[in-house]
Design a protein around this motif. Sequence first.
Motif, PDB file in Angstrom:
ATOM      1  N   ALA A 269       0.814  -1.222   0.000  1.00 32.56           N
ATOM      2  CA  ALA A 269       0.000   0.000   0.000  1.00 32.56           C
ATOM      3  C   ALA A 269       0.846   1.269   0.000  1.00 32.56           C
ATOM      4  N   ALA A 270       1.977   1.231   0.697  1.00 31.80           N
ATOM      5  CA  ALA A 270       2.812   2.427   0.804  1.00 31.80           C
ATOM      6  C   ALA A 270       3.355   2.854  -0.554  1.00 31.80           C
ATOM      7  N   ASN A 273       0.416   3.915  -3.034  1.00 33.74           N
ATOM      8  CA  ASN A 273      -0.123   5.250  -2.786  1.00 33.74           C
ATOM      9  C   ASN A 273       0.864   6.336  -3.215  1.00 33.74           C
ATOM     10  N   LYS A 274       2.142   6.043  -3.111  1.00 34.43           N
ATOM     11  CA  LYS A 274       3.168   7.001  -3.520  1.00 34.43           C
ATOM     12  C   LYS A 274       3.113   7.233  -5.028  1.00 34.43           C
ATOM     13  N   ARG A 277      -1.406   7.730  -5.744  1.00 33.17           N
ATOM     14  CA  ARG A 277      -1.999   8.784  -4.909  1.00 33.17           C
ATOM     15  C   ARG A 277      -3.527   8.700  -4.865  1.00 33.17           C
ATOM     16  N   GLY A 279      -5.121   7.130  -2.098  1.00 33.19           N
ATOM     17  CA  GLY A 279      -5.550   6.875  -0.731  1.00 33.19           C
ATOM     18  C   GLY A 279      -5.060   5.546  -0.205  1.00 33.19           C
ATOM     19  N   LYS A 280      -5.054   5.424   1.102  1.00 34.88           N
ATOM     20  CA  LYS A 280      -4.492   4.232   1.744  1.00 34.88           C
ATOM     21  C   LYS A 280      -5.300   2.970   1.485  1.00 34.88           C
ATOM     22  N   ASN A 281      -6.607   3.103   1.255  1.00 32.27           N
ATOM     23  CA  ASN A 281      -7.460   1.924   1.074  1.00 32.27           C
ATOM     24  C   ASN A 281      -7.506   1.422  -0.369  1.00 32.27           C
ATOM     25  N   LYS A 284      -5.925  -2.011  -0.945  1.00 36.07           N
ATOM     26  CA  LYS A 284      -6.757  -3.054  -0.351  1.00 36.07           C
ATOM     27  C   LYS A 284      -7.921  -3.396  -1.285  1.00 36.07           C
TER      28      LYS A 284
END
Length: 418
Positions: A269-270, A273-274, A277, A279-281, A284
């Motif tokens: 996820a990290a 998202n980088k 962009r 979102g964290k979900n 998932k």
Amino acid sequence: MRYTRFSFIINLILCDNLQNNIFCLKFKLLKILKCIILNYKMRDIEPTDKIQNQKDIDVQEFGVCPMIFSSMEVRMDGNAYFCCEHKYNNLSLGNIYKDDLNDIWNSKLAVTIREEALKGKYPYCKGNVCLRLAKEIPDFVSVKSIFIPHPEPVMTKTPYYIAISKIKDCNARCIFCSDEIYKTPDNELNNIISILKNYKDLKCLTIWDSGDAFSLISQKFIKLISEEFPDLRFKLMTNGILADKETINRLNLVNRIEELDISINAVNAATHNKIFRTGKNAFKKLIKNLEYIKTLKINTFNINFVVCKYNWKEMKKFIKLGKKYNARVLFWEVRLYGNSDKLQYDYYDIAVHLRFHKDYKKFKKYLSSKVFEDENIIMSPVLKKLRYESLNEKKFSLDFVNFLTKFHIRLTNKENKI
């Protein structure tokens, strides 16, 4: 005693118990000799960041490119091309809003490209961009193929496959894309559908490039085109975040996906998202969607990974991800495609495959791993060449040390005899 001087030099290179100054000399000598021999052995290899035209292809052995006899890519502005490579080289066949279909499909440029291909020549194509010309995808078809019964420079049938590109609507803000915000209006969708009605031989439609195949605008387009062609199959390119079970079923795509390409570019996820962009979900949701997509009957399922400084160390884990979801893995380098002045990143800072990048040597060495020999992996021609160079360098280093060791033993034996 004539071997004394040579023996001393070899001893300097091979001895493990040297002082710091001699230790440095050892590596300086190795580096100089290595560079000299590598430059000689690899003098005919082009730098990976340069474009090189593809050599002639044996038509009888490999066949011809199917794209130029069966496919056409259409941008939302109406300009038509054989494929994405021709699009980025501005090799337009015509414009569907201004020209008749037959005038485009059998334009002077189209006929010339086909004539050359039937001779095994591809002067308008680049071997380090096209996976077909690089023989990474065994997609060439025989000149006697059922798929193309009569491959002639002038085609009587309209295209089987149409790719629609530049439907600019996406749920992500990927750092690889232009920062320019533009959404395709409804009237452009209706205009292009009205033109496609004349393509009576159309069997498959591709939605890709500068947008997501499951964005709201793309979903609307899929619904509208399906009303005209209820049996139409699709090739879709997406980041996978919106490709959930509910959407796929609502669009009636369960048994109509010919090919699905999902750009993931990460294994956690990290990193995801980088790059995206969203979102964290988002990652998932993507993994949940992959679990459902795995159950569908799709002829070709690819997951894509654009290599950059943020993710290149995750390439090996990405291969495992592909195996888990029964997907073919495609690795690409970062490319500059139009709007380069509006990109959201510094290309030269992020493009780890460039020779002057600070991580270039580490990345190149990383590519020499046997993990990348998996037959389910496809590398872009640029990355494949980097791997080839890395393997050669690795082999040369081992051969060179073995040569020095044997030479040292020979000199020592001869000195002892003297």
